[in-house]
Scaffold this active site. Structure first.
Site, PDB file in Angstrom:
ATOM      1  N   GLY A  48      76.557 -68.652   3.506  1.00 25.27           N
ATOM      2  CA  GLY A  48      75.336 -69.441   3.343  1.00 25.27           C
ATOM      3  C   GLY A  48      75.685 -70.863   2.976  1.00 25.27           C
ATOM      4  O   GLY A  48      76.349 -71.095   1.972  1.00 25.27           O
TER       5      GLY A  48
ATOM      6  N   TYR B 273      82.231 -59.846  12.147  1.00 25.29           N
ATOM      7  CA  TYR B 273      82.024 -61.291  12.091  1.00 25.29           C
ATOM      8  C   TYR B 273      81.725 -61.873  10.718  1.00 25.29           C
ATOM      9  O   TYR B 273      82.297 -62.893  10.338  1.00 25.29           O
ATOM     10  CB  TYR B 273      80.871 -61.657  13.062  1.00 25.29           C
TER      11      TYR B 273
ATOM     12  N   ASN C 217      71.327 -60.630  -2.188  1.00 23.26           N
ATOM     13  CA  ASN C 217      71.810 -60.734  -0.805  1.00 23.26           C
ATOM     14  C   ASN C 217      71.177 -59.581  -0.026  1.00 23.26           C
ATOM     15  O   ASN C 217      71.314 -58.429  -0.426  1.00 23.26           O
ATOM     16  CB  ASN C 217      73.343 -60.619  -0.787  1.00 23.26           C
ATOM     17  N   GLY C 218      70.510 -59.916   1.054  1.00 22.07           N
ATOM     18  CA  GLY C 218      69.862 -58.886   1.857  1.00 22.07           C
ATOM     19  C   GLY C 218      68.456 -59.319   2.197  1.00 22.07           C
ATOM     20  O   GLY C 218      68.137 -60.509   2.154  1.00 22.07           O
TER      21      GLY C 218
ATOM     22  N   CYS D 179      73.302 -64.811   2.786  1.00 25.30           N
ATOM     23  CA  CYS D 179      73.532 -65.029   1.360  1.00 25.30           C
ATOM     24  C   CYS D 179      74.879 -64.498   0.900  1.00 25.30           C
ATOM     25  O   CYS D 179      75.410 -63.540   1.466  1.00 25.30           O
ATOM     26  CB  CYS D 179      72.492 -64.322   0.507  1.00 25.30           C
TER      27      CYS D 179
END
Ligand code: SF4
Length: 485
Positions: A42, A261, A121-122, A16
């Site tokens: 995402g 990354y 997000n998470g 996300c």
């Protein structure tokens, strides 16, 4: 929905990106731009919520890329107002790969004191237990998303204001969360006490923005002010930015893989550009795992800065031995089985003139299942390379992530079942070396490496040491690392 690509199956995927803005004209346009800059976090779906005093809250949630959904004037006209938040998702807990539109965020709740929308997000690691409890007490869930628990917990809170209700709700939540939320007049940002996922604050004239990464501030011309601290809640209104500390202070455990990354190389993390950190990782890798070779090549695109660092440190010339087809995703909207079977060749091609007769060092960011690494090795050998040496800019990925990153089950991770030498033999390369965990810590700025007693980052996918117990997964049979492992 954008096509799943064979190449992408062999990478961990951030799930996300979140963005919000307040105090600007036509907030939705800024949110769309911010989400576009966060699209790497995402690609499955995205949504925007705005508020305007005349029309109230408005929401558009769609499958697919931001550029395809949030650019036409008719759609953007449906999202008036000077405050808005947005979300891009791959897919979090819930219906992986079969997302329904009701799972697409932001989520919205109507409370006695007004409405609120949230984008998360998470991953909430105790979501199953919370969901059961909430359903038992009468909550009616609309989606399969763990994030919806936050809205229901807010609804049950007895606090008088939405920020207070959000505090109440988030104190019950375990796991990783960077949340951007909005009321009619306030933009709210919160990071979990460990600060696992990123969240930054920016300023745009008299307005403010919150974003997963600084690259999303750059695209709207906002100045990067600072990172939201782990465990901090900011409430932004016309009075300015108020900072609250609702959680018990804990030592932060930011996701170290963001450096390797997930984040874009042009973002700033921990006061340093991600690009610089990745170069430093490549240099550290060259010090730890030197090899006699003629050429250093990145596996595009995320291996590029580490390959440059490896080349600089080792003195071995750098070259683009593999060329990425930038337009692959747009060319085959619905790839046929025959085209899919062409695998990585659809996305990557070898620069034969550069490779032929050379001993090649291939630098990649990670090895997950190993399927792509093996195909790339074959392409390089087909092009006439004499030797292939893999150098990996992260330690072996041996454990799944439960904090908002899509990882295969543990058995599917190559490093979960094989030693480094077994992986080398499996990939049939002349040598294979990963950066050590200590080396990675040094490269991200921890001069003394990892503190085993109190690790400075989350590195659970490498170490198996989870900073927050993944309660839901343990309930489903996940076995934590034993003392003997
Ligand atoms: S487990 Fe790995 S990917 Fe997940 S938050 Fe921790 S370091 Fe990041």
């Amino acid at each position: 929905m954008p096509p799943a690509h064979p190449f992408d199956d062999d990478k961990l995927k951030e799930e996300c990106g979140v963005f919000g803005v307040v105090g600007v004209t036509d907030a939705a346009n800024f949110v769309a731009l911010g989400l576009h800059a966060l699209q790497h976090r995402g690609q499955e779906a995205g949504g925007i919520v705005t508020h305007d005093p005349e029309t109230g809250f408005q929401s558009v949630r769609r499958f697919g890329y931001v550029r395809d959904n949030f650019t036409d004037p008719a759609t953007m006209a449906m999202l008036p107002g000077s405050i808005g938040i947005g979300h891009v998702r791959y897919s979090t807990a819930g219906n992986k790969g079969q997302t329904a539109i009701r799972d697409v965020q932001p989520f919205f709740g109507e409370f006695a004191m007004g409405g609120a929308a949230i984008a998360h997000n998470g991953n909430i690691t105790n979501a199953n237990a919370l969901r059961r409890e909430l359903i038992d007490r009468g909550s009616i869930f609309q989606s399969s998303s763990d994030s919806e628990c936050i809205i229901h917990l807010m609804a049950r809170s007895l606090q008088k204001s939405i920020p207070d209700r959000m505090e109440d709700a988030l104190r019950r939540v375990e796991g990783a969360f960077s949340v951007v939320a909005m009321t009619r007049t306030k933009l709210i940002g919160v990071r979990d006490p460990l600060g696992v996922r990123p969240l930054v604050l920016g300023q745009l004239g008299d307005g403010w923005a919150l974003a997963s990464e600084t690259c999303a501030l750059d695209i709207i011309g906002a100045d990067f002010v600072r990172e939201i601290d782990p465990g901090e809640m900011v409430v932004i209104s016309e009075k300015g930015v108020e900072s609250l500390r609702p959680f018990r202070p804990r030592r932060s455990r930011f996701c170290i893989f963001e450096h390797v990354y997930f984040s874009r190389p042009d973002s700033i993390l921990g006061g340093r550009s991600v690009y610089e950190t990745r170069e430093a990782i490549g240099k550290e890798l060259a010090r730890e795992a030197p090899v006699e070779a003629d050429l250093v090549c990145p596996v595009p695109d995320s291996g590029t800065p580490a390959a440059i660092g490896y080349s600089q440190q080792s003195g071995i010339p750098y070259g683009m031995g593999i060329i990425r087809n930038q337009y692959m995703g747009r060319t085959f909207i619905e790839p046929t089985e025959q085209i899919r079977n062409m695998g990585v060749r659809l996305k990557l091609n070898v620069n034969r003139a550069l490779i032929k007769g050379k001993r090649v060092v291939l630098v990649d960011d990670s090895v997950v299942r190993g399927t792509t690494s093996r195909k790339i090795k074959e392409m390089i050998l087909d092009a006439g390379a004499r030797e292939v040496h893999f150098r990996i800019a992260s330690p072996p990925t041996a454990w799944p992530c439960f904090y908002g990153v899509d990882t295969p089950q543990r058995e599917k991770l190559l490093a979960a079942t094989m030693s480094e030498e077994e992986m080398r033999s499996h990939l049939q390369v002349d040598s294979l070396r990963f950066i050590t965990l200590d080396g990675l810590y040094r490269a991200v700025g921890e001069a003394n490496g990892r503190n085993p007693a109190e690790p400075q980052y989350c590195d659970a996918c490498f170490s198996g040491e989870y900073p927050v117990e993944p309660a839901d997964m343990i309930e489903q049979g996940f076995r934590m690392k034993s003392a003997a492992e």
